[in-house]
Design a protein around this motif. Sequence first.
Motif, PDB file in Angstrom:
ATOM      1  N   ALA A 400       0.810  -1.219   0.000  1.00 36.89           N
ATOM      2  CA  ALA A 400       0.000   0.000   0.000  1.00 36.89           C
ATOM      3  C   ALA A 400       0.841   1.265   0.000  1.00 36.89           C
ATOM      4  CB  ALA A 400      -0.931  -0.009   1.216  1.00 36.89           C
ATOM      5  N   LEU A 401       2.003   1.227   0.626  1.00 39.40           N
ATOM      6  CA  LEU A 401       2.822   2.435   0.695  1.00 39.40           C
ATOM      7  C   LEU A 401       3.348   2.848  -0.677  1.00 39.40           C
ATOM      8  CD1 LEU A 401       4.772   1.815   4.022  1.00 39.40           C
ATOM      9  CD2 LEU A 401       2.828   3.310   3.615  1.00 39.40           C
ATOM     10  N   PHE A 402       3.493   1.903  -1.589  1.00 39.91           N
ATOM     11  CA  PHE A 402       3.890   2.254  -2.954  1.00 39.91           C
ATOM     12  C   PHE A 402       2.815   3.113  -3.605  1.00 39.91           C
ATOM     13  CE2 PHE A 402       3.475   1.203  -7.499  1.00 39.91           C
ATOM     14  CZ  PHE A 402       4.664   1.737  -7.964  1.00 39.91           C
ATOM     15  N   ALA A 403       1.550   2.680  -3.503  1.00 42.16           N
ATOM     16  CA  ALA A 403       0.450   3.445  -4.086  1.00 42.16           C
ATOM     17  C   ALA A 403       0.314   4.804  -3.403  1.00 42.16           C
ATOM     18  CB  ALA A 403      -0.851   2.654  -3.966  1.00 42.16           C
ATOM     19  N   ALA A 404       0.475   4.832  -2.063  1.00 44.13           N
ATOM     20  CA  ALA A 404       0.336   6.089  -1.327  1.00 44.13           C
ATOM     21  C   ALA A 404       1.431   7.079  -1.702  1.00 44.13           C
ATOM     22  CB  ALA A 404       0.357   5.809   0.170  1.00 44.13           C
ATOM     23  N   GLU A 405       2.666   6.619  -1.764  1.00 45.76           N
ATOM     24  CA  GLU A 405       3.770   7.528  -2.080  1.00 45.76           C
ATOM     25  C   GLU A 405       3.739   7.956  -3.534  1.00 45.76           C
ATOM     26  OE1 GLU A 405       7.382   5.755  -0.694  1.00 45.76           O
ATOM     27  OE2 GLU A 405       6.686   5.670   1.392  1.00 45.76           O
ATOM     28  N   LEU A 406       3.290   7.072  -4.417  1.00 43.08           N
ATOM     29  CA  LEU A 406       3.126   7.463  -5.821  1.00 43.08           C
ATOM     30  C   LEU A 406       2.051   8.542  -5.935  1.00 43.08           C
ATOM     31  CD1 LEU A 406       3.870   6.981  -8.785  1.00 43.08           C
ATOM     32  CD2 LEU A 406       2.108   5.202  -8.844  1.00 43.08           C
ATOM     33  N   GLY A 407       0.940   8.368  -5.214  1.00 35.17           N
ATOM     34  CA  GLY A 407      -0.107   9.387  -5.220  1.00 35.17           C
ATOM     35  C   GLY A 407       0.369  10.705  -4.645  1.00 35.17           C
ATOM     36  N   LEU A 408       1.160  10.648  -3.577  1.00 37.22           N
ATOM     37  CA  LEU A 408       1.707  11.867  -2.987  1.00 37.22           C
ATOM     38  C   LEU A 408       2.634  12.585  -3.968  1.00 37.22           C
ATOM     39  CD1 LEU A 408       2.298  13.811  -0.675  1.00 37.22           C
ATOM     40  CD2 LEU A 408       3.957  12.149   0.202  1.00 37.22           C
ATOM     41  N   GLY A 477      -2.662  -2.225  -1.350  1.00 31.86           N
ATOM     42  CA  GLY A 477      -1.868  -1.581  -2.388  1.00 31.86           C
ATOM     43  C   GLY A 477      -2.310  -1.931  -3.785  1.00 31.86           C
ATOM     44  N   THR A 478      -3.045  -3.030  -3.917  1.00 26.32           N
ATOM     45  CA  THR A 478      -3.519  -3.459  -5.236  1.00 26.32           C
ATOM     46  C   THR A 478      -4.835  -2.806  -5.598  1.00 26.32           C
ATOM     47  OG1 THR A 478      -2.427  -5.588  -4.862  1.00 26.32           O
ATOM     48  CG2 THR A 478      -4.054  -5.471  -6.641  1.00 26.32           C
ATOM     49  N   ALA A 479      -5.783  -2.771  -4.648  1.00 27.87           N
ATOM     50  CA  ALA A 479      -7.092  -2.160  -4.891  1.00 27.87           C
ATOM     51  C   ALA A 479      -7.758  -1.881  -3.553  1.00 27.87           C
ATOM     52  CB  ALA A 479      -7.975  -3.080  -5.737  1.00 27.87           C
ATOM     53  N   THR A 480      -8.421  -0.738  -3.449  1.00 27.97           N
ATOM     54  CA  THR A 480      -9.128  -0.423  -2.212  1.00 27.97           C
ATOM     55  C   THR A 480     -10.490  -1.097  -2.138  1.00 27.97           C
ATOM     56  OG1 THR A 480      -9.922   1.624  -3.248  1.00 27.97           O
ATOM     57  CG2 THR A 480      -7.980   1.782  -1.835  1.00 27.97           C
ATOM     58  N   GLY A 481     -11.014  -1.566  -3.257  1.00 25.27           N
ATOM     59  CA  GLY A 481     -12.224  -2.369  -3.275  1.00 25.27           C
ATOM     60  C   GLY A 481     -13.393  -1.692  -2.571  1.00 25.27           C
TER      61      GLY A 481
END
Length: 497
Positions: A400-408, A477-481
Amino acid sequence: MTHALTTALLTAPVAGPLLASAAYAARRRPARAAGGPAAWLGLLSPLTILLCGAALAVTVPAHGAATAYGRMLRADALSVWMLLAIGAVATLACAASPGYLAREDADPPTVRRYHVLVHAFLAAMSAAVLAANLGVLWTAIEATTILTAFLVGHRRTRACVEAAWKYVVICSAGIALAFLGTVLLYYAARQAGISEASALDWPALAARADRLDPAVVRLGTGLVVLGFGAKAGLAPLHAWLPDAYGQAPAPVAALMSGVLSSVAFTGLLRYKVIADAALGSGYTRVLLAGLALLTLALAAALLLGQRDHQRMLAYSSMEHMALIALGAAVGTPLAAVAVLLHILGHGLAKTVAFCASGHIVRLRGTSRIGRVRGLLAEAPALGTAFALAVIALLGLPPFALFAAELGLARAGFAAGPYCAAALAAALALVLTSFAALGIRTARMLLGPPPGGRPPVRLGAVAGLPLAAGLLGCAALGTATGPLTRLLTAAAAIIGGH
């Protein structure tokens, strides 16, 4: 009927842990072993919080905030998101507690006291995220300081007691600053004609923030950011963090790093909503971005010279809380979503890391990085869990931190030149931390096992919480569903409109 159900859902996350702590305190004949059946009753409190959060996650995004007890308790989307974080992290940490206490060979009264404090701690955090009144919010966060001080000193060694006192002194100073900021906000509300009963009511203040005195709000907000920032592990009041996390029992360190810091920061975000409506977003943006960069710089420097893997994880917590603060400073819709995703992802990953670190200390008898070698060869399951937790903390996919940091990163570079410059500096510091954390973890994991000993089995009871935390972090990190609607609504509350 609907009101009764709502009241039950809002009350259970606070009352459930308190009742459990009372039950443990009243026990006269505790289980003979720390890992006996009675110890597993400790899962009832976190599971209650998690299930109530899940139930509210279905109703709140569709029907709006739920209230109970004269609007003293209020569950909006942000509260529900934090209840899910508290419940998920606490379930993992409490599942790891029986095995940890059994290895500590603790006597029954000590085990009972540990569980009472943990349940009360969960109740205080739940009260903090559900409080509609800023005074109640402040009181609940202060209660977490008192309760966790005893948990940090659980083993009663000299180092533990020193860490507990350091934690109490620094965090109490921070909470005192937050109290002064709250008093100033109350004064501004009364001067603006808001009734005494509503002067600290968060929805009322957020709706009428444009009527507040800007000078008073500016001073009060600065004090609150410093005060609650101390509990969140932000500089300059961060010195308690490595000692407390290093000396606390591993499940307690997981709770403190995984959710307590985030609960304190969520309280700060409540004040930020009021300040942004009264002053514009520029003031809190500069304040939070400055503290975030200072904290990142300190964390990177301290990680470079770190020789203790528990303190290494503590400084990693500083780094991640700084990234969360930077995302809050950016304040765009994408940044708000990234902040909330980061909070939950960091909680899951750091819980696995601290629990695995506790097992490593039991295995090797030390937390010194230089004396831990060949972990993958000696304890393959434990070494793999620790490696994957660190990979998640480094912000690598699929966690999940990959998706969060990419979004940031996307939000920061799109928010204007000042945010882009701050984010560029932050990324340079994050890369330094990345290298330091990765190199030290590799030293622990690689190499031959000491003395040619046969591999050590982790065991299903100890391994299940670690595997569940890693799977949850990867799934997030894959999907928040089904959490997508809740995540969007929670982001809108903290400024991501």
